[in-house]
Design a protein around this motif. Sequence first.
Motif, PDB file in Angstrom:
ATOM      1  N   UNK A 213      32.798  11.208  20.272  1.00 25.17           N
ATOM      2  CA  UNK A 213      33.241  10.522  21.477  1.00 25.17           C
ATOM      3  C   UNK A 213      32.492   9.211  21.700  1.00 25.17           C
ATOM      4  N   UNK A 214      31.288   9.087  21.134  1.00 21.16           N
ATOM      5  CA  UNK A 214      30.546   7.835  21.302  1.00 21.16           C
ATOM      6  C   UNK A 214      30.713   6.889  20.122  1.00 21.16           C
TER       7      UNK A 214
ATOM      8  N   UNK B 265      32.375  -2.043  11.116  1.00 20.82           N
ATOM      9  CA  UNK B 265      30.998  -1.584  11.264  1.00 20.82           C
ATOM     10  C   UNK B 265      31.004  -0.420  12.228  1.00 20.82           C
ATOM     11  N   UNK B 266      30.447   0.701  11.786  1.00 17.24           N
ATOM     12  CA  UNK B 266      30.448   1.897  12.610  1.00 17.24           C
ATOM     13  C   UNK B 266      29.123   2.058  13.332  1.00 17.24           C
ATOM     14  N   UNK B 267      29.181   2.618  14.525  1.00 18.86           N
ATOM     15  CA  UNK B 267      27.953   2.974  15.234  1.00 18.86           C
ATOM     16  C   UNK B 267      28.262   4.135  16.172  1.00 18.86           C
ATOM     17  N   UNK B 268      27.231   4.716  16.726  1.00 23.92           N
ATOM     18  CA  UNK B 268      27.412   5.822  17.645  1.00 23.92           C
ATOM     19  C   UNK B 268      27.668   7.153  16.971  1.00 23.92           C
ATOM     20  N   UNK B 269      27.384   7.228  15.667  1.00 23.75           N
ATOM     21  CA  UNK B 269      27.577   8.502  14.960  1.00 23.75           C
ATOM     22  C   UNK B 269      26.272   9.288  14.927  1.00 23.75           C
ATOM     23  N   UNK B 270      26.387  10.579  14.752  1.00 25.09           N
ATOM     24  CA  UNK B 270      25.230  11.457  14.625  1.00 25.09           C
ATOM     25  C   UNK B 270      24.774  11.457  13.174  1.00 25.09           C
ATOM     26  N   UNK B 271      23.563  10.959  12.925  1.00 28.96           N
ATOM     27  CA  UNK B 271      23.101  10.879  11.529  1.00 28.96           C
ATOM     28  C   UNK B 271      23.031  12.232  10.834  1.00 28.96           C
ATOM     29  N   UNK B 272      22.958  13.303  11.593  1.00 30.17           N
ATOM     30  CA  UNK B 272      22.831  14.622  10.983  1.00 30.17           C
ATOM     31  C   UNK B 272      24.183  15.310  10.787  1.00 30.17           C
ATOM     32  N   UNK B 273      25.239  14.690  11.269  1.00 32.26           N
ATOM     33  CA  UNK B 273      26.566  15.295  11.136  1.00 32.26           C
ATOM     34  C   UNK B 273      27.305  14.697   9.954  1.00 32.26           C
ATOM     35  N   UNK B 274      28.300  15.427   9.438  1.00 27.53           N
ATOM     36  CA  UNK B 274      29.144  14.925   8.351  1.00 27.53           C
ATOM     37  C   UNK B 274      30.451  14.402   8.933  1.00 27.53           C
ATOM     38  N   UNK B 275      30.907  13.301   8.364  1.00 23.50           N
ATOM     39  CA  UNK B 275      32.159  12.704   8.815  1.00 23.50           C
ATOM     40  C   UNK B 275      33.040  12.387   7.625  1.00 23.50           C
TER      41      UNK B 275
END
Lengths: 199, 199
Positions: free
Chosen positions: A6-7, A44-54
Amino acid sequence: KNRRVCHATARLEMGSLWEEFNRLGTEMIVTKAGRRMFPTFQVKLSGLDPLADYVLLMDFVPLDDKRYRWGHGNEDAGAAQADQQPPGRQRPRERPAPGWVMEGHTMHSCMGSPAHLSSPCPPQIILNSMHRYQPRFHVVFVDPRQDSERFAHQNFKSFSFPETQFMAVTAYQNHRITQLKIASNPFAKGFRDGDPEPW
Amino acid sequence: KNRRVCHATARLEMGSLWEEFNRLGTEMIVTKAGRRMFPTFQVKLSGLDPLADYVLLMDFVPLDDKRYRWGHGNEDAGAAQADQQPPGRQRPRERPAPGWVMEGHTMHSCMGSPAHLSSPCPPQIILNSMHRYQPRFHVVFVDPRQDSERFAHQNFKSFSFPETQFMAVTAYQNHRITQLKIASNPFAKGFRDGDPEPW
DNA sequence: CCCTTTTCACCTAGGTGGTAAGAT
DNA sequence: ATCTTACCACCTAGGTGAAAAGGG
């Protein structure tokens, strides 16, 4: 929406070049063997969880069911006409469709660096010539839960940049588009005359 | 071993070319900016679970702590000497080390097609010149369980092909190696004389 | 007439070992 | 004396639009 997406935000790269093309009416060459798009679609992506997989996906939404013609030798505008193509077959889908899986990168190496989606695109994406399309970008959280399919509708976020819409063509219709491609695409350097704007 | 990896097999591609190099004593050029290896390290994978996620890794195990010399202008054999390098610093590790993450591919698109690990390898892997190495390949099952780290030791399988070991050099020592590289590497075509064996 | 396909010269991008100069 | 570095000509590999030929 899941808090893992969501972020998420996506910023279009080369925005001013996209806008310059869009003012003239962007055209993209399509061939049987596949052709890159130019400008390249990069975000350019931002706001992702570094520990999650996408998983990152891309698809192309038909902007209408119309077929365009170029008119009687006129270079100014194309008139849209109703098309006999089976309707609803290529409708916009709200769910991210398995369109085009990006080049690898587990997410932590992709974050912050531009996610460029050019590369070889052989017969992976089929577009109809003389039709207009809106590129779309999807960030999908890979849900580790066992019943993850039940949450599929909240595990993605989609991005659409109006300035990236284009008409698929087999040969350029608007000569101004041709000139801007030659001026801005390094691979078309061989067709440049003087040394206009160095994009 | 987890059942997701215990049946995994890896078959080395271009085995006969590797063996021909190995008979002469394979050498690989290393440079500051990074250099591809040739022959390319490629394996065909099988025995994987199409529904599981895997990570593929590669690393290079020092074959000994010795430094090699080429002797007094002699082209025949290199004499190994004890090396003053801090020992144990680059020892073989049993666990797959985060060496070199392969080009993307969720597994189902990688299975069956060769997983080639050449590509740009800038300063990702650092090898010492005049030292010998054994390339190693690892298949790691991405365990979805929350306490997956407790099972890390059973979630991978490693492969090592003795014919792929080599000596890292900054310039070729054995002229026969140079000739075989020129004869078999397409990018060295400019140095070929006649038309020897078409590899 | 309008659109599509094929082929081509001309680029970008980058992987070779040779060579000569530099470093230790 | 031996190893390292930087640069180079010569390749592979592949992305451009132009132009001409083909199709409906």
